[in-house]
Enzyme design. Structure first.
Site, PDB file in Angstrom:
ATOM      1  N   CYS A   1       1.021  -1.228   0.029  1.00 43.57           N
ATOM      2  CA  CYS A   1      -0.038   0.069  -0.052  1.00 43.57           C
ATOM      3  C   CYS A   1       1.087   1.160  -0.051  1.00 43.57           C
ATOM      4  O   CYS A   1       1.977   1.110   0.144  1.00 43.57           O
ATOM      5  CB  CYS A   1      -0.894   0.155   1.175  1.00 43.57           C
TER       6      CYS A   1
ATOM      7  N   HIS B   1       5.482  -4.893   8.908  1.00 44.34           N
ATOM      8  CA  HIS B   1       5.409  -6.311   9.519  1.00 44.34           C
ATOM      9  C   HIS B   1       5.404  -7.334   8.285  1.00 44.34           C
ATOM     10  O   HIS B   1       4.444  -7.836   7.902  1.00 44.34           O
ATOM     11  CB  HIS B   1       4.149  -6.418  10.192  1.00 44.34           C
TER      12      HIS B   1
ATOM     13  N   HIS C   1       3.863   2.033  11.649  1.00 45.95           N
ATOM     14  CA  HIS C   1       2.765   1.762  12.648  1.00 45.95           C
ATOM     15  C   HIS C   1       2.483   3.119  13.768  1.00 45.95           C
ATOM     16  O   HIS C   1       1.483   2.855  14.307  1.00 45.95           O
ATOM     17  CB  HIS C   1       2.817   0.247  13.460  1.00 45.95           C
TER      18      HIS C   1
ATOM     19  N   CYS D   1       3.017   5.722   8.715  1.00 45.05           N
ATOM     20  CA  CYS D   1       1.832   5.934   7.618  1.00 45.05           C
ATOM     21  C   CYS D   1       0.958   7.139   7.927  1.00 45.05           C
ATOM     22  O   CYS D   1       0.285   7.346   9.164  1.00 45.05           O
ATOM     23  CB  CYS D   1       0.896   4.867   7.474  1.00 45.05           C
TER      24      CYS D   1
ATOM     25  N   GLU E   1       0.495  -0.328  16.643  1.00 45.03           N
ATOM     26  CA  GLU E   1      -0.148   0.889  16.187  1.00 45.03           C
ATOM     27  C   GLU E   1      -1.161   1.227  17.208  1.00 45.03           C
ATOM     28  O   GLU E   1      -1.418   2.436  17.212  1.00 45.03           O
ATOM     29  CB  GLU E   1      -1.016   0.371  14.783  1.00 45.03           C
TER      30      GLU E   1
ATOM     31  N   THR F   1      -5.851   0.671  11.859  1.00 46.25           N
ATOM     32  CA  THR F   1      -6.389   0.896  10.167  1.00 46.25           C
ATOM     33  C   THR F   1      -6.383  -0.527   9.714  1.00 46.25           C
ATOM     34  O   THR F   1      -6.973  -0.445   8.604  1.00 46.25           O
ATOM     35  CB  THR F   1      -5.359   1.833   9.767  1.00 46.25           C
TER      36      THR F   1
ATOM     37  N   SER G   1       1.599  -9.788  10.679  1.00 47.10           N
ATOM     38  CA  SER G   1       0.911  -8.707  10.112  1.00 47.10           C
ATOM     39  C   SER G   1      -0.542  -8.670  10.427  1.00 47.10           C
ATOM     40  O   SER G   1      -1.017  -9.807   9.696  1.00 47.10           O
ATOM     41  CB  SER G   1       1.414  -8.818   8.425  1.00 47.10           C
ATOM     42  N   SER G   2      -1.018  -7.620  10.912  1.00 51.48           N
ATOM     43  CA  SER G   2      -2.680  -7.804  11.223  1.00 51.48           C
ATOM     44  C   SER G   2      -3.314  -7.970  10.028  1.00 51.48           C
ATOM     45  O   SER G   2      -4.381  -8.589  10.019  1.00 51.48           O
ATOM     46  CB  SER G   2      -2.808  -6.710  12.053  1.00 51.48           C
TER      47      SER G   2
ATOM     48  N   SER H   1       2.116  -5.303   3.298  1.00 48.47           N
ATOM     49  CA  SER H   1       3.481  -5.002   3.346  1.00 48.47           C
ATOM     50  C   SER H   1       4.451  -6.089   2.668  1.00 48.47           C
ATOM     51  O   SER H   1       5.474  -6.194   2.769  1.00 48.47           O
ATOM     52  CB  SER H   1       3.890  -4.927   5.094  1.00 48.47           C
TER      53      SER H   1
END
Length: 330
Positions: free
Chosen positions: A23, A52, A85, A107, A137, A175, A233-234, A278
């Protein structure tokens, strides 16, 4: 899409999700470390993982980035980059105390949530932050107004919340959450707090929403969905959950093609493939090669959105890059 549309030669196909992968916020963060290494030279210290993803971190380490957990591990006066984050205000204070040159790669969409938290706290709202306990985050956002913020970790957590004034309460969110689960959490909160206000704009970022949307589009047609991404990585973890909820028969999270178990593909005719926000696309291409070697040669890219958003590099870094360019010309 039906099974009849699969390749006649093998009867096996891949539905390749788009959008997938990097992103704008991740691209900016990774570029920040790369440009800092070019400009200042190695080593460059990075607090926490810049994003991540195991592969990205290893690649940057090979170029001279040193990843640390806290500012105390960075030599006084050195350069430190804060991850995508976001961090709490106290982290900036620690950096100043150690005379660190801090470059903030947070970000901008996370920064937006920080600004919302500060504004609502200044207006004396109770803030319900929907997110996962311990995620960087969430720690960073909560640090903006710890006396005003309560964490709500999923729908089941909603019933334990207490607020000072039910008419002055707002929800914000991490997010990278599941859009559906977040809305379920909000609905549970509103049963108890009918006056609960929403953030002025969506907190779940466009990239997270877009990647979940395309996975929902393909999941029901898939025997298995493969998500390329790391376990911390969420947004990648959420993609597997979204795929299963949307009808995929199986879903797996992998960092590399080599982690694919051939047993997952046994009897499969349609494999869905995507990647977290990511993840560099080279890792997805390696998975496509791996699948092609096992007969999955028909690849159809399913596109539900075209992402054009970009973010400029951090001001601190851009300023030094301009100065270096001017010095080189003189």
């Amino acid at each position: 899409m039906t099974e009849a549309q699969a390749t006649p030669q093998t009867g096996k196909r891949v539905l390749l999700a788009k959008p997938r992968g990097y992103c704008a916020g991740v691209d900016r963060a990774v570029q920040t470390v790369e440009e800092a290494l070019k400009l200042y030279g190695a080593p460059i210290y990075v607090r926490k993982q810049i994003v991540h993803n195991k592969h990205v971190v290893r690649t940057l380490e090979a170029r001279g980035a040193i990843f640390v957990e806290e500012n105390e591990e960075v030599p006084e006066g050195a350069t430190v980059i804060f991850s995508a984050h976001g961090v709490a205000p106290e982290v900036y204070e620690q950096a100043r105390a150690r005379s660190l040159k801090a470059i903030d790669a947070t970000c901008p969409l996370v920064t937006k949530v920080h600004q919302e938290a500060k504004r609502f706290a200044a207006e004396d709202y109770d803030i319900l932050l929907i997110g996962h306990e311990g995620h960087e985050e969430v720690i960073g956002t909560a640090g903006e107004a710890p006396e005003h913020i309560q964490l709500v970790d999923g729908p089941e957590d909603a019933d334990r919340i207490t607020v000072r004034n039910p008419e002055k309460v707002v929800w914000l969110s991490q997010t990278t959450l599941s859009v559906d689960e977040t809305m379920e959490t909000v609905a549970r909160l509103k049963k108890r707090l009918p006056m609960l206000q929403s953030p002025p704009s969506d907190d779940i970022c466009y990239a997270t929403s877009n990647r979940q949307h395309v996975v929902k589009e393909i999941a029901a047609d898939c025997d298995v969905v493969l998500v390329v991404g790391s376990r911390n990585s969420s947004n990648s973890v959420r993609l597997v959950e979204v795929a299963l909820d949307a009808g995929a028969r199986a879903g797996h999270l992998i960092d590399y093609a080599a982690e694919i178990d051939d047993a997952w593909l046994a009897g499969a005719r349609t494999v869905g493939l995507t990647s977290g926000a990511s993840v560099p696309d080279e890792l997805v291409m390696e998975v496509l090669d791996h699948l092609a070697a096992r007969g999955f040669t028909d690849v159809e890219e399913i596109v539900t959105a075209n992402e054009r958003l970009t973010f400029s590099l951090p001001q601190e870094l851009k300023r030094d890059m301009k100065a270096a360019a001017a010095a080189a010309r003189s």
